[in-house]
Design an enzyme around this catalytic site. Structure first.
Site, PDB file in Angstrom:
ATOM      1  CE1 TYR A 159      67.091  56.360  78.460  1.00  0.00           C
ATOM      2  CE2 TYR A 159      65.693  57.763  76.788  1.00  0.00           C
ATOM      3  CZ  TYR A 159      66.935  56.943  77.151  1.00  0.00           C
ATOM      4  OH  TYR A 159      67.979  57.002  76.382  1.00  0.00           O
ATOM      5  CE  LYS A 163      70.603  59.152  78.055  1.00  0.00           C
ATOM      6  NZ  LYS A 163      71.976  58.340  78.396  1.00  0.00           N
TER       7      LYS A 163
HETATM    8  N1  LIG Z   1      69.141  53.058  71.594  1.00  0.00           N
HETATM    9  C1  LIG Z   1      68.646  54.369  71.278  1.00  0.00           C
HETATM   10  O1  LIG Z   1      68.134  54.358  70.152  1.00  0.00           O
HETATM   11  C2  LIG Z   1      69.582  55.616  72.019  1.00  0.00           C
HETATM   12  C3  LIG Z   1      70.249  55.394  72.988  1.00  0.00           C
HETATM   13  N2  LIG Z   1      70.736  56.555  73.808  1.00  0.00           N
HETATM   14  C4  LIG Z   1      71.729  56.335  74.816  1.00  0.00           C
HETATM   15  O2  LIG Z   1      72.844  55.517  74.347  1.00  0.00           O
HETATM   16  C5  LIG Z   1      73.377  54.882  75.409  1.00  0.00           C
HETATM   17  C6  LIG Z   1      73.495  53.232  75.057  1.00  0.00           C
HETATM   18  O3  LIG Z   1      72.069  52.572  74.852  1.00  0.00           O
HETATM   19  P1  LIG Z   1      71.898  51.369  74.134  1.00  0.00           P
HETATM   20  O4  LIG Z   1      73.383  50.733  73.672  1.00  0.00           O
HETATM   21  O5  LIG Z   1      70.853  51.621  73.255  1.00  0.00           O
HETATM   22  O6  LIG Z   1      71.342  50.683  75.079  1.00  0.00           O
HETATM   23  P2  LIG Z   1      71.799  49.030  75.680  1.00  0.00           P
HETATM   24  O7  LIG Z   1      71.074  48.826  76.794  1.00  0.00           O
HETATM   25  O8  LIG Z   1      72.008  48.361  74.555  1.00  0.00           O
HETATM   26  O9  LIG Z   1      73.279  49.329  76.463  1.00  0.00           O
HETATM   27  C7  LIG Z   1      73.649  50.261  77.788  1.00  0.00           C
HETATM   28  C8  LIG Z   1      74.822  49.334  78.388  1.00  0.00           C
HETATM   29  O10 LIG Z   1      74.899  49.771  79.734  1.00  0.00           O
HETATM   30  C9  LIG Z   1      75.043  48.781  80.456  1.00  0.00           C
HETATM   31  N3  LIG Z   1      74.383  48.952  81.986  1.00  0.00           N
HETATM   32  C10 LIG Z   1      73.353  49.292  82.366  1.00  0.00           C
HETATM   33  N4  LIG Z   1      73.259  49.477  83.560  1.00  0.00           N
HETATM   34  C11 LIG Z   1      74.375  49.276  84.055  1.00  0.00           C
HETATM   35  C12 LIG Z   1      75.054  49.579  85.222  1.00  0.00           C
HETATM   36  N5  LIG Z   1      74.351  49.898  86.565  1.00  0.00           N
HETATM   37  N6  LIG Z   1      76.643  49.621  85.344  1.00  0.00           N
HETATM   38  C13 LIG Z   1      77.117  49.374  84.395  1.00  0.00           C
HETATM   39  N7  LIG Z   1      76.585  49.280  83.183  1.00  0.00           N
HETATM   40  C14 LIG Z   1      75.247  49.344  82.910  1.00  0.00           C
HETATM   41  C15 LIG Z   1      74.006  47.466  79.912  1.00  0.00           C
HETATM   42  O11 LIG Z   1      74.621  46.154  80.472  1.00  0.00           O
HETATM   43  C16 LIG Z   1      74.223  47.802  78.657  1.00  0.00           C
HETATM   44  O12 LIG Z   1      75.437  46.858  78.125  1.00  0.00           O
HETATM   45  C17 LIG Z   1      72.330  54.973  76.726  1.00  0.00           C
HETATM   46  O13 LIG Z   1      72.929  56.069  77.414  1.00  0.00           O
HETATM   47  C18 LIG Z   1      71.250  55.532  76.121  1.00  0.00           C
HETATM   48  O14 LIG Z   1      70.553  56.325  76.945  1.00  0.00           O
HETATM   49  C19 LIG Z   1      70.624  57.586  73.252  1.00  0.00           C
HETATM   50  C20 LIG Z   1      69.829  57.890  72.158  1.00  0.00           C
HETATM   51  C21 LIG Z   1      68.954  56.780  71.391  1.00  0.00           C
HETATM   52  C1  LIG Z   2      58.544  51.526  70.550  1.00  0.00           C
HETATM   53  C2  LIG Z   2      58.280  52.912  69.691  1.00  0.00           C
HETATM   54  C3  LIG Z   2      57.499  52.319  68.467  1.00  0.00           C
HETATM   55  C4  LIG Z   2      56.274  51.602  68.703  1.00  0.00           C
HETATM   56  C5  LIG Z   2      55.105  52.304  68.416  1.00  0.00           C
HETATM   57  C6  LIG Z   2      53.635  51.676  68.107  1.00  0.00           C
HETATM   58  C7  LIG Z   2      53.519  50.593  69.316  1.00  0.00           C
HETATM   59  C8  LIG Z   2      52.567  52.659  67.833  1.00  0.00           C
HETATM   60  O1  LIG Z   2      53.968  50.949  66.850  1.00  0.00           O
HETATM   61  C9  LIG Z   2      59.438  53.531  69.490  1.00  0.00           C
HETATM   62  C10 LIG Z   2      59.211  54.865  68.636  1.00  0.00           C
HETATM   63  C11 LIG Z   2      60.162  55.910  68.913  1.00  0.00           C
HETATM   64  C12 LIG Z   2      61.307  55.247  69.575  1.00  0.00           C
HETATM   65  C13 LIG Z   2      62.335  56.013  70.807  1.00  0.00           C
HETATM   66  C14 LIG Z   2      62.737  57.112  70.003  1.00  0.00           C
HETATM   67  O2  LIG Z   2      63.675  56.501  69.035  1.00  0.00           O
HETATM   68  C15 LIG Z   2      63.771  57.810  70.929  1.00  0.00           C
HETATM   69  C16 LIG Z   2      64.547  56.979  71.962  1.00  0.00           C
HETATM   70  C17 LIG Z   2      65.798  57.743  72.385  1.00  0.00           C
HETATM   71  C18 LIG Z   2      66.518  56.925  73.330  1.00  0.00           C
HETATM   72  O3  LIG Z   2      67.386  57.732  74.020  1.00  0.00           O
HETATM   73  C19 LIG Z   2      65.982  55.598  73.888  1.00  0.00           C
HETATM   74  C20 LIG Z   2      64.878  55.021  72.945  1.00  0.00           C
HETATM   75  C21 LIG Z   2      64.067  55.863  72.276  1.00  0.00           C
HETATM   76  C22 LIG Z   2      63.170  56.293  73.518  1.00  0.00           C
HETATM   77  C23 LIG Z   2      62.997  55.029  71.436  1.00  0.00           C
HETATM   78  C24 LIG Z   2      62.495  53.883  72.128  1.00  0.00           C
HETATM   79  C25 LIG Z   2      61.392  53.262  71.329  1.00  0.00           C
HETATM   80  C26 LIG Z   2      60.396  54.099  70.415  1.00  0.00           C
HETATM   81  C27 LIG Z   2      59.463  54.977  71.423  1.00  0.00           C
END
Ligand SMILES: NC(=O)C1=CN([C@@H]2O[C@H](COP(=O)(O)OP(=O)(O)OC[C@H]3O[C@@H](n4cnc5c(N)ncnc54)[C@H](O)[C@@H]3O)[C@@H](O)[C@H]2O)C=CC1
Ligand SMILES: C[C@H](CCCC(C)(C)O)[C@H]1CC[C@H]2[C@@H]3[C@H](O)CC4=CC(=O)CC[C@]4(C)[C@H]3CC[C@]12C
Length: 369
Positions: A159, A163
């Site tokens: 992952y 990214k």
């Molecule tokens: N959730 C988090 O804590 C973080 C997320 N991100 C980034 O933010 C973005 C959004 O993440 P989330 O909303 O958490 O994830 P999510 O899984 O809820 O949303 C991702 C969306 O992309 C769509 N998707 C996946 N594969 C696809 C494909 N092949 N074609 C078209 N659409 C597709 C999914 O259907 C989904 O709706 C991602 O790029 C992720 O890497 C960055 C930092 C932290």
């Molecule tokens: C799932 C983890 C917490 C469980 C730990 C346990 C089992 C010891 O209780 C999450 C802890 C940190 C999270 C990640 C972090 O917030 C950064 C992220 C950034 C992204 O772009 C995607 C998601 C994630 C990797 C996020 C995923 C869950 C954790 C590893």
């Protein structure tokens, strides 16, 4: 895209617009981008709530498509002024293969860039991640760092690798000539751990707590700080930077910005308790209940089980060597780069972000309250 009192004229495309962050970006654009004429939402899976958005004045176009399919992406991008590329495969649990993660996150991003170049779309905002920087596999702390803080970024997990590669592609594409001869303007936003309404992992922790009789057990020392940012503020940053890309192309083009707000610095588990506590859960232990070496062993065992069981079933628990390392390594940001470059201020205070998240958890079926 100069400001005008004329009729709304802009076409935006949000990839991944039905995801956790994507939905907030979509709703924020509809609420706060007055120049929007058409909003295209591109996602592998279209959500039913899209229907209710179609009744407003902005034309909402739902496009079911796959970012790995260049032709589908090109068709969706054609005629858009701005692309916000949030689609991605967020998997640190081993649910998808490394190849699939690479394909969606890297090739998908390549396709988006290529589509902008071929169709003449000039502005591209990419949702990157803190994971592009760290935590690294050596467990080095990143303590309240900013975009210029030196840090040894070492990626092994699919992952963060994907990214980091995708972010590089986006930044390198800045300045490339798009159809018609104008330069592409790109930037990347790096959220830390996003929380808020719709956060799947928060939901999982809540349900786990209910199953354990309203308790969660501390696994990580309270002293390990983990950066978190409210989803509404992450969405707001996307909307703002997209709006400013044309006016401030020389300054913003090719730049990265951490996403930040006023959420407090806490450990991952203590931070979750800000929401789960008021919903009836409690975190047992002021110190981790299990010694760290035992957690490492359990995480390794989970990884082994995942591998052994793969031919039969998908075993993908929250605890694995990678998630343990991320949760157990301090990684927090302290920066004002987005404020300096494009006037970003968090739209939601910490109190508001907290209240909104608590209300969402409470509304979940089977609330402990
Ligand atoms: N959730 C988090 O804590 C973080 C997320 N991100 C980034 O933010 C973005 C959004 O993440 P989330 O909303 O958490 O994830 P999510 O899984 O809820 O949303 C991702 C969306 O992309 C769509 N998707 C996946 N594969 C696809 C494909 N092949 N074609 C078209 N659409 C597709 C999914 O259907 C989904 O709706 C991602 O790029 C992720 O890497 C960055 C930092 C932290
Ligand atoms: C799932 C983890 C917490 C469980 C730990 C346990 C089992 C010891 O209780 C999450 C802890 C940190 C999270 C990640 C972090 O917030 C950064 C992220 C950034 C992204 O772009 C995607 C998601 C994630 C990797 C996020 C995923 C869950 C954790 C590893």
């Amino acid at each position: 895209m100069a400001e005008s009192a004329q009729a709304p004229e802009l076409v935006y495309l949000v990839t991944g617009g039905c995801g956790f962050l994507g939905e907030h970006v979509v709703r924020m654009l509809l609420e706060r981008e007055p120049r929007l004429r058409e909003l295209r939402i591109f996602d592998l899976h279209l959500s039913p709530w899209l229907e209710e958005l179609k009744t407003g004045t902005v034309q909402v176009t739902a496009i079911q498509g796959d970012v790995t399919q260049a032709q589908e992406v090109k068709a969706a991008v054609a005629g858009a002024h701005v692309v916000i590329h949030t689609a991605g495969l967020v998997d640190v649990f081993g649910r998808a293969s490394p190849e699939t993660i690479h394909k969606v996150n890297v090739w998908g991003t390549k396709n988006v860039i290529e589509a902008c170049v071929q169709t003449g779309t000039q502005f591209l905002v990419y949702t990157s991640s803190m994971e592009v920087v760290g935590p690294n596999i050596k467990g080095h702390p990143f303590y309240r760092g900013n975009e210029d803080t030196p840090y040894e970024a070492v990626h092994k997990h699919p992952y963060p690798c994907s990214k980091a590669l995708a972010e590089r592609l986006v930044l390198e594409a800045n300045g490339k000539k798009v159809r018609g001869g104008l330069p592409l303007v790109t930037c990347a936003l790096r959220p830390t751990g996003i929380y808020g309404e719709g956060h799947q992992i928060m939901r999982d922790f809540y349900r786990q707590g209910l199953r354990l009789g309203g308790r969660l057990f501390r696994a990580i020392p309270a002293s390990v700080e983990h950066g978190r940012v409210y989803v509404g503020n992450v969405a707001w940053m996307h909307v703002l930077v997209a709006r400013e890309l044309e006016q401030r192309a020389a300054l913003l083009g090719g730049q990265v910005y951490f996403c930040y707000d006023k959420s407090p610095y806490k450990s991952y588990e203590d931070f979750n308790m800000e929401f789960l506590g008021p919903c009836g859960l409690r975190l047992v232990g002021t110190r981790p209940l299990l010694p760290y070496w035992l957690l490492v062993l359990l995480a390794a065992l989970n990884a082994l089980l995942q591998w052994l069981l793969r031919p039969l079933l998908l075993y993908a628990p929250l605890l694995n060597p990678y998630t343990l390392a991320v949760a157990n390594t301090t990684f927090t940001v302290s920066t004002n780069k987005a404020q300096r470059h494009f006037g970003y201020e968090p739209l939601f205070s910490w109190e508001e972000s907290r209240t909104r998240t608590i209300l969402w958890v409470q509304a979940m079926e089977g609330s402990a309250q």
